[in-house]
Write an enzyme that holds these catalytic residues in place. Structure first.
Site, PDB file in Angstrom:
ATOM      1  N   ARG A 104       8.438 -13.968  44.734  1.00 17.23           N
ATOM      2  CA  ARG A 104       7.956 -13.147  43.619  1.00 17.23           C
ATOM      3  C   ARG A 104       9.109 -12.659  42.741  1.00 17.23           C
ATOM      4  O   ARG A 104       8.909 -12.180  41.631  1.00 17.23           O
ATOM      5  CB  ARG A 104       7.129 -11.971  44.136  1.00 17.23           C
ATOM      6  N   TYR A 108       5.123 -10.406  16.111  1.00 18.13           N
ATOM      7  CA  TYR A 108       4.106 -11.292  16.697  1.00 18.13           C
ATOM      8  C   TYR A 108       2.855 -10.476  17.116  1.00 18.13           C
ATOM      9  O   TYR A 108       2.995  -9.376  17.655  1.00 18.13           O
ATOM     10  CB  TYR A 108       4.719 -12.025  17.897  1.00 18.13           C
ATOM     11  N   ASP A 168      13.513 -11.043  19.584  1.00 19.05           N
ATOM     12  CA  ASP A 168      12.692 -12.188  19.944  1.00 19.05           C
ATOM     13  C   ASP A 168      13.248 -13.389  19.168  1.00 19.05           C
ATOM     14  O   ASP A 168      13.138 -13.456  17.948  1.00 19.05           O
ATOM     15  CB  ASP A 168      11.230 -11.901  19.562  1.00 19.05           C
ATOM     16  N   LYS A 223       7.449 -22.347  23.670  1.00 27.26           N
ATOM     17  CA  LYS A 223       7.601 -22.987  22.360  1.00 27.26           C
ATOM     18  C   LYS A 223       8.763 -23.984  22.383  1.00 27.26           C
ATOM     19  O   LYS A 223       8.709 -24.959  23.100  1.00 27.26           O
ATOM     20  CB  LYS A 223       7.778 -21.897  21.288  1.00 27.26           C
TER      21      LYS A 223
HETATM   22  N1  PLP Z   1       6.992 -14.324  20.508  1.00 25.60           N
HETATM   23  C1  PLP Z   1       6.637 -15.122  19.505  1.00 25.60           C
HETATM   24  C2  PLP Z   1       7.464 -15.146  18.259  1.00 25.60           C
HETATM   25  C3  PLP Z   1       5.511 -15.950  19.612  1.00 25.60           C
HETATM   26  O1  PLP Z   1       5.179 -16.747  18.587  1.00 25.60           O
HETATM   27  C4  PLP Z   1       4.747 -15.907  20.804  1.00 25.60           C
HETATM   28  C5  PLP Z   1       3.538 -16.716  20.969  1.00 25.60           C
HETATM   29  O2  PLP Z   1       3.084 -17.379  20.052  1.00 25.60           O
HETATM   30  C6  PLP Z   1       5.142 -15.032  21.822  1.00 25.60           C
HETATM   31  C7  PLP Z   1       6.278 -14.274  21.648  1.00 25.60           C
HETATM   32  C8  PLP Z   1       4.358 -14.933  23.101  1.00 25.60           C
HETATM   33  O3  PLP Z   1       4.598 -16.038  23.914  1.00 25.60           O
HETATM   34  P1  PLP Z   1       3.632 -16.589  25.060  1.00 25.60           P
HETATM   35  O4  PLP Z   1       2.423 -17.144  24.393  1.00 25.60           O
HETATM   36  O5  PLP Z   1       4.457 -17.580  25.782  1.00 25.60           O
HETATM   37  O6  PLP Z   1       3.263 -15.417  25.912  1.00 25.60           O
END
Ligand code: PLP
Length: 404
Positions: free
Chosen positions: A57, A110, A182, A207
């Site tokens: 974990r 996001y 991010d 992504k």
């Molecule tokens: N950060 C960004 C810029 C995103 O575009 C996304 C999802 O589209 C996320 C975070 C969240 O990622 P996840 O879908 O892998 O949880």
């Protein structure tokens, strides 16, 4: 002095010294538990006095290879791989903030991050301010005595707003507040936030890092002590670990990150130029276009302009949705960073959880479409967009003649 290896070499080999098994490809280690040569070794590992994996974990050996590689690529000390991008975001925010604390968040963040802050964070007594982080004075004014983090995304999803990381880092350093970024849209190939002054980097590894649309994953890069705290005190308790199988797919996908990003960028740039000159398009958002409001900042801090292009179709919701439905090659989908060109309508898809007034105010109009440029031949992608616009033309002409 050891000569620093190039980015692609690091992507493929990581630390050359980690070749203990002799396997050319990192093995998938399915073990949940690990044994120790002595009680002392077990106790010291769980206490964080020794490096090592002890219970599934909190990590696994395959995931450890992935974490080491991402840390290396981001020029960070350590990394923590987790089960999604949102797991990375929630782990970081819950490790920095507790009851009574405040966080400054860039205003076009996001949709999932927005949702977390609006719905979950208040249940833990955490407050937040959404701030236009292109304006340094707004950031300074938003800082309170209890501000414990500044959280930004650059370029942002879906409007590709570019924030000056060095400029913001100067402010956060002055106030001794950690700066979290991010970096999903760029990947470490195109932007290295830690080198620009950030303290913590987050990726949705779902992504570009994985790049093949078959894994949901996240990763955090920071200093060793912070990563240890997040692993032991937050991620482990929330149970957000990433499996060895998924870590193995990530290690495979990442080997071609450099090559893929080159093609994503080239395709996105050609698509952005095509869209900018199209009469059915009201506005194009792409940091590589000189018309982008933060073009200079993008050139300064990014090694490439990325694979995402957003654009506003003239005629609002009706035109945007008719356009999406007319596409034959590009796929309507929520994700991005895959080999396939993916398109989506933020107002009703990824950002549907934003109230209408907030959405409109942040520029996510009903005509906005986000396109993730795939790795196909760019002539085919542009041909597909072009035929979809032609169909809109036919539809409009038919509607006009019906009214007449
Ligand atoms: N950060 C960004 C810029 C995103 O575009 C996304 C999802 O589209 C996320 C975070 C969240 O990622 P996840 O879908 O892998 O949880």
């Amino acid at each position: 002095m050891v000569k620093q290896r190039g980015f692609d070499t690091t992507l493929i080999h990581g630390h050359l010294e980690n070749r203990s098994t002799g396997a050319v490809v990192q093995p998938i280690v399915p073990a949940v538990a690990y044994s120790f040569e002595s009680h002392e070794a077990a106790a010291e590992t769980v206490a964080g006095k020794r490096e090592g994996v002890y219970y599934g974990r909190y990590g696994n050996a395959t995931l450890q290879s992935f974490e080491e590689r991402v840390a290396l690529l981001e020029n960070g000390e350590a990394a923590l791989g987790v089960s999604s991008g949102m797991a990375a975001i929630s782990t970081v925010l819950l490790s920095l903030l507790q009851h009574g604390d405040h966080v400054i968040v860039t205003k076009d963040v996001y949709g999932g991050t927005y949702h977390f802050l609006k719905t979950l964070a208040p249940r833990f007594g955490i407050t937040f301010s959404f701030v236009d982080c292109t304006d340094f004075d707004s950031i300074r004014e938003a800082i309170q005595d209890n501000t414990k983090a500044v959280y930004i995304e650059t370029p942002s999803n879906p409007l590709l707003t570019v924030l000056d990381v060095e400029g913001i880092a100067k402010i956060t350093r002055q106030h001794q507040i950690p700066l979290v970024i991010d970096n999903t849209f760029m990947s470490p190939c195109l932007q290295k936030p830690l080198d620009l002054g950030a303290d913590i980097v987050i990726h949705s590894a779902t992504k570009y890092l994985n790049g093949h649309g078959d894994v949901v994953a996240g990763v955090i890069v920071a200093d060793r002590e912070r990563i240890r705290y997040m692993r032991q005190q937050v991620m482990g308790d929330l149970g957000q670990v990433l499996s060895a199988g998924d870590a193995s797919l990530l290690l495979r996908g990442m080997k071609t990150l450099g090559l893929r990003m080159e093609r994503h960028c080239a395709n996105a740039n050609a698509i952005a130029e095509f869209l900018e000159s199209h009469p059915q398009v009201a506005r194009v958002y792409y940091p590589g276009l000189p018309s982008h409001p933060q073009y200079e900042t993008a050139q300064k801090q990014m090694n490439g302009m990325g694979g995402i292009v957003s654009f506003e179709v003239k005629g609002g919701l009706e035109s945007a949705t008719a356009f999406l439905d007319a596409l034959k090659l590009s796929m309507i989908s929520f994700s991005l960073g895959d080999p396939e060109t993916l398109v989506q309508h933020p107002a009703t898809m990824t950002h549907f959880s934003l109230p209408e007034d907030v959405r409109k105010e942040s520029g996510i109009t009903d005509g906005l479409i986000r396109l993730s440029a795939g790795l196909e031949d760019v002539e085919d992608i542009i041909g597909d967009l072009s035929q979809a616009f032609d169909q809109l033309d036919v539809q409009t002409t038919r509607e006009r003649s019906e009214i007449a």
